[in-house]
Design a protein around this motif. Sequence first.
Motif, short mmCIF file in Angstrom:
data_model
loop_
_atom_site.label_atom_id
_atom_site.label_comp_id
_atom_site.label_asym_id
_atom_site.label_seq_id
_atom_site.Cartn_x
_atom_site.Cartn_y
_atom_site.Cartn_z
N SER A 1 2.56 42.50 -19.82
CA SER A 1 2.42 43.17 -18.53
C SER A 1 3.05 44.57 -18.54
N ASP A 2 3.78 44.89 -19.60
CA ASP A 2 4.35 46.24 -19.71
C ASP A 2 3.29 47.26 -20.10
N LEU A 3 2.15 46.79 -20.61
CA LEU A 3 1.07 47.72 -20.99
C LEU A 3 0.08 47.86 -19.84
N PRO B 1 -5.01 34.03 -31.13
CA PRO B 1 -3.98 34.74 -31.89
C PRO B 1 -3.63 36.09 -31.25
N ASN B 2 -2.35 36.47 -31.39
CA ASN B 2 -1.87 37.81 -31.03
C ASN B 2 -1.63 38.08 -29.55
N VAL B 3 -1.71 37.05 -28.72
CA VAL B 3 -1.47 37.28 -27.29
C VAL B 3 0.02 37.28 -26.97
N GLY B 4 0.86 36.79 -27.91
CA GLY B 4 2.31 36.79 -27.69
C GLY B 4 2.92 35.40 -27.56
N LYS B 5 2.28 34.40 -28.17
CA LYS B 5 2.78 33.02 -28.07
C LYS B 5 4.15 32.88 -28.74
N SER B 6 4.23 33.39 -29.98
CA SER B 6 5.50 33.27 -30.71
C SER B 6 6.60 34.07 -30.01
N SER B 7 6.22 35.22 -29.46
CA SER B 7 7.20 36.03 -28.73
C SER B 7 7.72 35.27 -27.53
N LEU B 8 6.84 34.52 -26.89
CA LEU B 8 7.22 33.74 -25.72
C LEU B 8 8.19 32.62 -26.11
N SER C 1 6.30 39.88 -19.63
CA SER C 1 6.39 40.77 -20.77
C SER C 1 7.55 40.29 -21.62
N THR C 2 7.25 39.95 -22.85
CA THR C 2 8.35 39.50 -23.72
C THR C 2 9.14 40.70 -24.23
N LEU C 3 8.60 41.90 -24.02
CA LEU C 3 9.34 43.10 -24.41
C LEU C 3 10.43 43.42 -23.40
#
Length: 475
Positions: free
Chosen positions: A353-355, A230-237, A377-379
């Motif tokens: 990767s932005d962090l 959880p929280n690694v950014g799956k949904s964002s991806l 980076s999904t951001l």
Amino acid sequence: MHNDTIAAIATPPGVGGVGVIRVSGSDAFETVLPLFKRPGGATALPPSHKLTFGHIIDPQSQEVLDEVLVAFMHAPHTYTREHVVEIQGHGGPLILRRILRAVLAQGARMANPGEFTMRAFLNGRLDLAQAEAVMDLIESETEAGQRLALQQLQGRVSEQVQQARHTILGVIARIEASIDFPEDDIPTPQAQELSPLIADAQKQVLLLLSGADQGKLYRQGLRTAIIGRPNVGKSSLLNAFLRTERAIVTPIAGTTRDTVEEVANLRGIPLHLIDTAGITPTDDPVERIGVQRSRTAAESADVVLLVFDASEPLTEQDRLVSAEVQAMGFKVQTPDEEATARKRPVVIVLNKSDLEQKLEIAELKQLWPEGVFINTSTLSDAGLQHLENILAEHVLAGRKLYSESVLITSTRHQEALRRANEHLEASYSSLEQQLPLDFVSIDLRAAYDSLGEVTGETASEDLLDKIFSEFCIGK
Ligand SMILES: Nc1nc2c(ncn2[C@@H]2O[C@H](COP(=O)(O)OP(=O)(O)O)[C@@H](O)[C@H]2O)c(=O)[nH]1
Ligand SMILES: [Mg+2]
């Protein structure tokens, strides 16, 4: 009975601007005419293939059911090659059902799924591969898929199959002439005469087979599970792939509880992306079901996108997820692997990767020694294009992207072609072993029949039922 009159709503359920009721069969005109009232009271059959304005009425109560345009279409220039009537009414489910009921009350029978197309096939307007293409065309999810379905509908696949059949039939004819009419002094054909002909047929079959795996991808798409703790950014991806906010994204671990499935377009291949709850040990009963669904999604996937959070050190959970994915048989692909050996690839994504990077690559390397890691980076959208490229490469496994050549897109056709190829092999080796030509001829017949399954010449009743029952009603 294959020419009784059938009727169905041909437009999808729900509300639309226009709804169509289709009627086909020898009595289609007589069925609809008594329901159709025109201004001025005309009763003659309207001109064929033209839209005629009027009202559909309930013949008992004379109540007007809808204002419509009706096309009466004379056989054989129709979808089914029978008389066809199409009633265009207003697209409300209740209206359409009432019109359909009135048509059925006139003696028409409710059509079975795919029955209109089945009639088109039985009446020789389409062969089986073309009939199947009708459904593929309706269901295609990308333009490339649509192009292939249209090609098949226009008979390009059938043409090539028929060519191979024609070649085989030529060989059979030569063998059988010498067997059946020995008294006519027809010389027995020699192996060196026959084998190039068989080789020619086999070449045609192999050519069709060679594109089948790729063709199937365009039609069936690729199940891609996005996996990670959880929280690694799956949904964002997932959202980044779709370029929309489809899945809910929050900083709270465990936000995604169910699996979310959406189709993205990867260079013409429908990518069925499955966002999952993430695989994690949990006491929450709802989350546990979500985790179970994640596992199921991963198990049935063709590709796994394994996501890590690069801004945090590797966690025990990350290791667990990696181990699970490996246990399911997903493997990192290496460039030197033969294209055909590439199966169920896992693509490793280092997100955020932005962090500042806190993930130790050396540690990850221990888990995935051959892994190629893709930073995203999904951001900022960094790396997403690269990820798409890598995914396309893995998926196509070195094969060329869609070309203009004819591609087989169905497993059924692929299987039939495979069997044809085996029979051709067998006939070849009978010939080499100098077995009696009867043997060669039997194998060639079997190859001929296998190819006939593609176009439907040799398809069994059961197979036809099975294929057409997968169609929707009204098609
Ligand atoms: N800085 C940064 N944050 C991200 C990135 N991708 C996702 N996040 C954040 O990470 C949190 C979890 O993301 P989510 O997509 O819900 O993760 P999931 O649980 O794996 O589905 C959210 O607060 C996101 O905004 C990224 O590339 N960079
Ligand atoms: Mg999520």
